[in-house]
Every structure is written in C-alpha cells, then in structure tokens.
Design an enzyme around this catalytic site. Structure first.
Site, PDB file in Angstrom:
ATOM      1  N   TYR A  56     -34.135 -25.788 -25.130  1.00  0.00           N
ATOM      2  CA  TYR A  56     -34.969 -25.294 -26.234  1.00  0.00           C
ATOM      3  C   TYR A  56     -34.126 -24.436 -27.179  1.00  0.00           C
ATOM      4  O   TYR A  56     -33.685 -23.339 -26.833  1.00  0.00           O
ATOM      5  CB  TYR A  56     -36.165 -24.481 -25.712  1.00  0.00           C
ATOM      6  N   ALA A 203     -52.288 -30.472 -27.366  1.00  0.00           N
ATOM      7  CA  ALA A 203     -51.864 -31.662 -28.130  1.00  0.00           C
ATOM      8  C   ALA A 203     -51.107 -31.242 -29.394  1.00  0.00           C
ATOM      9  O   ALA A 203     -51.370 -31.718 -30.501  1.00  0.00           O
ATOM     10  CB  ALA A 203     -53.059 -32.564 -28.457  1.00  0.00           C
ATOM     11  N   THR A 208     -56.715 -27.615 -31.934  1.00  0.00           N
ATOM     12  CA  THR A 208     -57.045 -26.215 -32.213  1.00  0.00           C
ATOM     13  C   THR A 208     -58.145 -26.043 -33.248  1.00  0.00           C
ATOM     14  O   THR A 208     -58.685 -24.951 -33.409  1.00  0.00           O
ATOM     15  CB  THR A 208     -55.807 -25.446 -32.722  1.00  0.00           C
TER      16      THR A 208
HETATM   17  N1  LIG Z   1     -41.427 -30.503 -19.803  1.00  0.00           N
HETATM   18  C1  LIG Z   1     -41.466 -31.089 -20.976  1.00  0.00           C
HETATM   19  O1  LIG Z   1     -40.970 -32.199 -21.168  1.00  0.00           O
HETATM   20  C2  LIG Z   1     -42.149 -30.372 -22.105  1.00  0.00           C
HETATM   21  C3  LIG Z   1     -42.385 -31.047 -23.319  1.00  0.00           C
HETATM   22  C4  LIG Z   1     -43.046 -30.341 -24.331  1.00  0.00           C
HETATM   23  C5  LIG Z   1     -43.420 -29.016 -24.145  1.00  0.00           C
HETATM   24  N2  LIG Z   1     -43.143 -28.391 -22.959  1.00  0.00           N
HETATM   25  C6  LIG Z   1     -43.562 -26.982 -22.728  1.00  0.00           C
HETATM   26  O2  LIG Z   1     -44.943 -26.871 -23.019  1.00  0.00           O
HETATM   27  C7  LIG Z   1     -45.156 -25.826 -23.973  1.00  0.00           C
HETATM   28  C8  LIG Z   1     -46.356 -26.157 -24.840  1.00  0.00           C
HETATM   29  O3  LIG Z   1     -46.326 -27.493 -25.342  1.00  0.00           O
HETATM   30  P1  LIG Z   1     -46.103 -27.828 -26.898  1.00  0.00           P
HETATM   31  O4  LIG Z   1     -45.281 -26.782 -27.529  1.00  0.00           O
HETATM   32  O5  LIG Z   1     -45.620 -29.233 -26.969  1.00  0.00           O
HETATM   33  O6  LIG Z   1     -47.564 -27.873 -27.545  1.00  0.00           O
HETATM   34  P2  LIG Z   1     -48.969 -27.132 -27.436  1.00  0.00           P
HETATM   35  O7  LIG Z   1     -48.928 -25.970 -26.538  1.00  0.00           O
HETATM   36  O8  LIG Z   1     -49.945 -28.208 -27.179  1.00  0.00           O
HETATM   37  O9  LIG Z   1     -49.178 -26.656 -28.947  1.00  0.00           O
HETATM   38  C9  LIG Z   1     -48.524 -25.507 -29.421  1.00  0.00           C
HETATM   39  C10 LIG Z   1     -48.744 -25.324 -30.926  1.00  0.00           C
HETATM   40  O10 LIG Z   1     -50.152 -25.305 -31.232  1.00  0.00           O
HETATM   41  C11 LIG Z   1     -50.412 -24.293 -32.215  1.00  0.00           C
HETATM   42  N3  LIG Z   1     -51.267 -23.293 -31.539  1.00  0.00           N
HETATM   43  C12 LIG Z   1     -51.128 -22.745 -30.300  1.00  0.00           C
HETATM   44  N4  LIG Z   1     -52.131 -21.904 -30.008  1.00  0.00           N
HETATM   45  C13 LIG Z   1     -52.958 -21.919 -31.078  1.00  0.00           C
HETATM   46  C14 LIG Z   1     -54.164 -21.259 -31.365  1.00  0.00           C
HETATM   47  N5  LIG Z   1     -54.739 -20.438 -30.493  1.00  0.00           N
HETATM   48  N6  LIG Z   1     -54.756 -21.489 -32.584  1.00  0.00           N
HETATM   49  C15 LIG Z   1     -54.193 -22.324 -33.465  1.00  0.00           C
HETATM   50  N7  LIG Z   1     -53.024 -22.988 -33.249  1.00  0.00           N
HETATM   51  C16 LIG Z   1     -52.406 -22.773 -32.061  1.00  0.00           C
HETATM   52  C17 LIG Z   1     -49.063 -23.714 -32.623  1.00  0.00           C
HETATM   53  O11 LIG Z   1     -48.484 -24.496 -33.694  1.00  0.00           O
HETATM   54  P3  LIG Z   1     -48.915 -24.394 -35.219  1.00  0.00           P
HETATM   55  O12 LIG Z   1     -49.460 -23.011 -35.444  1.00  0.00           O
HETATM   56  O13 LIG Z   1     -47.699 -24.685 -36.010  1.00  0.00           O
HETATM   57  O14 LIG Z   1     -49.964 -25.486 -35.386  1.00  0.00           O
HETATM   58  C18 LIG Z   1     -48.211 -23.975 -31.399  1.00  0.00           C
HETATM   59  O15 LIG Z   1     -46.852 -24.062 -31.698  1.00  0.00           O
HETATM   60  C19 LIG Z   1     -43.820 -25.705 -24.714  1.00  0.00           C
HETATM   61  O16 LIG Z   1     -43.635 -24.450 -25.316  1.00  0.00           O
HETATM   62  C20 LIG Z   1     -42.839 -25.943 -23.588  1.00  0.00           C
HETATM   63  O17 LIG Z   1     -42.651 -24.752 -22.854  1.00  0.00           O
HETATM   64  C21 LIG Z   1     -42.527 -29.050 -21.948  1.00  0.00           C
END
Ligand SMILES: NC(=O)c1ccc[n+]([C@@H]2O[C@H](COP(=O)([O-])OP(=O)(O)OC[C@H]3O[C@@H](n4cnc5c(N)ncnc54)[C@H](OP(=O)(O)O)[C@@H]3O)[C@@H](O)[C@H]2O)c1
Length: 315
Positions: A56, A203, A208
């Site tokens: 990351y 997602a 959200t």
């Molecule tokens: N193991 C793997 O292969 C893998 C792959 C992907 C992710 N991950 C892990 O999973 C974590 C989360 O997944 P992700 O980052 O893909 O997506 P996610 O958690 O589904 O979405 C995060 C995004 O949603 C928005 N958000 C979050 N909370 C919110 C709220 N309360 N209200 C409004 N908008 C909100 C923010 O972006 P905006 O404000 O820009 O919309 C934020 O960056 C990552 O940080 C990482 O640690 C692991």
C-alpha cells in the site's frame, strides 16, 4: 463496539476494523497528519484492529500507521495486520520482506502476517513460504498467520504445511453486492474456525449513499474504470443503496452503517475493515456495530442484493 476473536487465536479484534490502503497514492491520503487523525479517531471510536500491507503506497501506509500508533502511545493496545505480496514468498524474501515491514511499522512484532495473494507468476512451493512464516512465529516476530485472496483449495493446502501453528484468517472481497465469498470460503471458515476479514465492505464507496447514477464522479483514484461504477452495474447497486437508506432511517443509521451491519449479522466469522479518508468516515463506520437489523430488514437486503449481477466485462 463488538469484538470477535480471529480464528482460534487470542487476537480479540473489533468487529469493525480500519483498512489503511487509503494512506497511499491509490486512494489519496498522503498527508501524515491527516492519516494520524483518522487512526486517532478510530481508536477513540473503539476500533483496535488495523489492516495494512507492504504494497500500500509502496510502504507509505505501514509507515504512517506505525508512526501514528507510536506517537499516540498505543502500539500495545491494538492489533496490527499487514501482508507480504505474492511476489515476496521465496524463503529468503519472506524473512527480508517481514524485516522491512517491521522497520516501516517501527515495531518489533506484527500481530497478524497475511500472505496478500497466492504466488501467481512465481513457482514458489506453498510449504516453503508457509514454513518460513511459521519460523517467524517461533522467532516471536509475528504472532499469527493469515491468508488473503486464497480460495478454499489453496487455504487447505497452505494450512496443511503448518506443523505448530494454525491459520487464523482469510481476507477476501465481501460486501452486499459482491457476495461470492458466501459460496465457499465463508461456510468453510465457519466449519473450520477461521475468520473471514471482509475487504471492500462498502464496495469502494458505492454503498455509502453519496454516489447516485446522476452524480458519478470521474474518479482519479483506484476506482478509475472500476466495474462497480460502470452505469450498467451501478444502476443495480443503487437499488440496494435506496433500501439501505430506507432501513437506516428507521434506526437513525446511515447506508454505510447498515451495509456493514448486514455483513456482521450474516456470519459470526466475519469482521469488516472499511477504509476511511476522513475522521468523520471512520467514526461513522464504527457505528455499524453494537446494534442489529431486524430479521425482516436483513432479509429484504438479502433479496434485493441477490438480484444484483455485477459484470466485469465492461469493455
Ligand atoms: N486483501 C486484499 O486484496 C484487499 C483488497 C482491497 C482492500 N483491502 C483492504 O480493505 C480495506 C477496505 O477496502 P477498500 O479500500 O477497497 O474499500 P471500502 O472500504 O469498501 O471503501 C472505502 C472508501 O469508501 C468511502 N467511504 C468509507 N467510509 C465512508 C463513509 N462512512 N461515508 C462515505 N464514504 C465512505 C471512502 O472513499 P471516498 O470518500 O473517496 O468515496 C473510502 O476510501 C482497504 O483499506 C485495505 O486495507 C484488501
């Protein structure tokens, strides 16, 4: 906050953790003080579980997270999970890669070391890297071993390589509109005492409520070209978002809180790690735990999301 144990280990994590991929150029939080404010707010909201990875921001996420935990004086109070990418899985690179993680995190132990993805283009034997991880447990450098993005067949073969340790978790994509994890990995985890750490539980923001079909930005981050936000897919997702809004209004909860609560209520083996770009987002997401959807609400969301068919063939 609610807490769940990872696998059969003593790692007692908040059911809502914090994903910190957001501390990178992929998502855009590249200012240390902004990242520290997110971590501090998470801890105040009851979150004790932080997920990062060597890849990351090419180490930026680990560096920011480790520095924030040190400056806040809370390293011992929280559980840090990081990951080695599938390319770092030769025996010598498992050791070297872990040393680099420790240096970036500024700590002398990692609570959960995960294999980020199975080696794809390298012919590393599974038992070579699993055995090296087990040796790191013996050295006291990592406390527990987990996987990420491993299907059941590969979880079984990786687990069979361990002689003194148990696997504790598999981290996979799981959210209300991408539910393939329910077909194999979640039932397997429930049967064999593994935890499922749900990544992208919102997602990537699509659930959200702040994006609508008429208000889809041109993303300049990791979501550029994402299938989730393709109009054919997002128009279906939006039907679920509207239901999240309706159900949330009855509980005084936001769509994000309802979407995360649905995952926690679907399986006791699941914990979620939503990413956050602001302190307000992490505070809101922490409020996804500690209450419950009714069965009728859970079922309406189950049925509405079952109608969504996300196609990745978008070009
Ligand atoms: N193991 C793997 O292969 C893998 C792959 C992907 C992710 N991950 C892990 O999973 C974590 C989360 O997944 P992700 O980052 O893909 O997506 P996610 O958690 O589904 O979405 C995060 C995004 O949603 C928005 N958000 C979050 N909370 C919110 C709220 N309360 N209200 C409004 N908008 C909100 C923010 O972006 P905006 O404000 O820009 O919309 C934020 O960056 C990552 O940080 C990482 O640690 C692991």
């Amino acid at each position: 906050m609610e807490f769940r144990y990872l696998g059969t280990s003593d790692l007692r994590v908040s059911a809502v953790g914090l994903g910190t991929w957001q501390f990178s150029d992929s998502w855009g939080v590249q200012d240390y003080e902004a990242a520290k404010a997110i971590v501090e707010t998470a801890v105040r909201a009851g979150i004790n579980f932080f997920d990062t990875a060597a890849v990351y921001g090419h180490g930026l996420s680990e560096t920011f997270l480790g520095r924030a935990l040190r400056e806040l004086g809370i390293r011992e109070d929280v559980i840090v999970a990081t990951k080695l990418p599938g390319e770092f899985l030769s025996r010598h690179d498992v050791f070297k890669g872990t040393k680099r993680c420790l240096e970036r995190l500024g700590t002398d132990y990692i609570d959960l070391m995960q294999v980020h993805w199975p080696p794809l283009w390298n012919n590393f034997p599974t038992c070579e890297y699993m055995r090296a991880l087990e040796e790191l447990v013996h050295q006291g450098v990592i406390r527990h071993i987990g996987l990420s993005d491993f299907p059941v067949e590969l979880v079984e073969s990786a687990w069979s390589c361990l002689s003194t340790e148990d696997l504790v978790s598999d981290q996979v994509r799981y959210n209300l509109v991408e539910r393939d994890a329910e077909k194999e990995i979640i039932p397997y985890a429930e049967a064999y005492g593994l935890s499922v750490i749900a990544w992208s539980p919102l997602a990537k923001g699509a659930l959200t409520g702040k994006y609508t079909p008429e208000n889809l930005p041109r993303f300049d981050d990791v979501r550029r070209g994402s299938a989730l936000f393709h109009p054919d897919n997002f128009s279906q997702i939006y039907e679920v978002v509207r239901l999240l809004e309706e159900i949330g209004s009855r509980h005084g909860k936001t769509p994000s809180q309802v979407a995360l609560n649905w995952l926690l209520r679907t399986s006791d083996s699941v914990v979620v790690i939503p990413g956050a770009k602001t302190p307000g987002q992490v505070e809101e997401n922490a409020g996804a735990a500690g209450w419950s959807l009714t069965f009728d609400e859970w079922l309406r969301l189950e049925q509405a999301s079952s109608r969504v068919v996300i196609s990745r063939v978008v070009w």
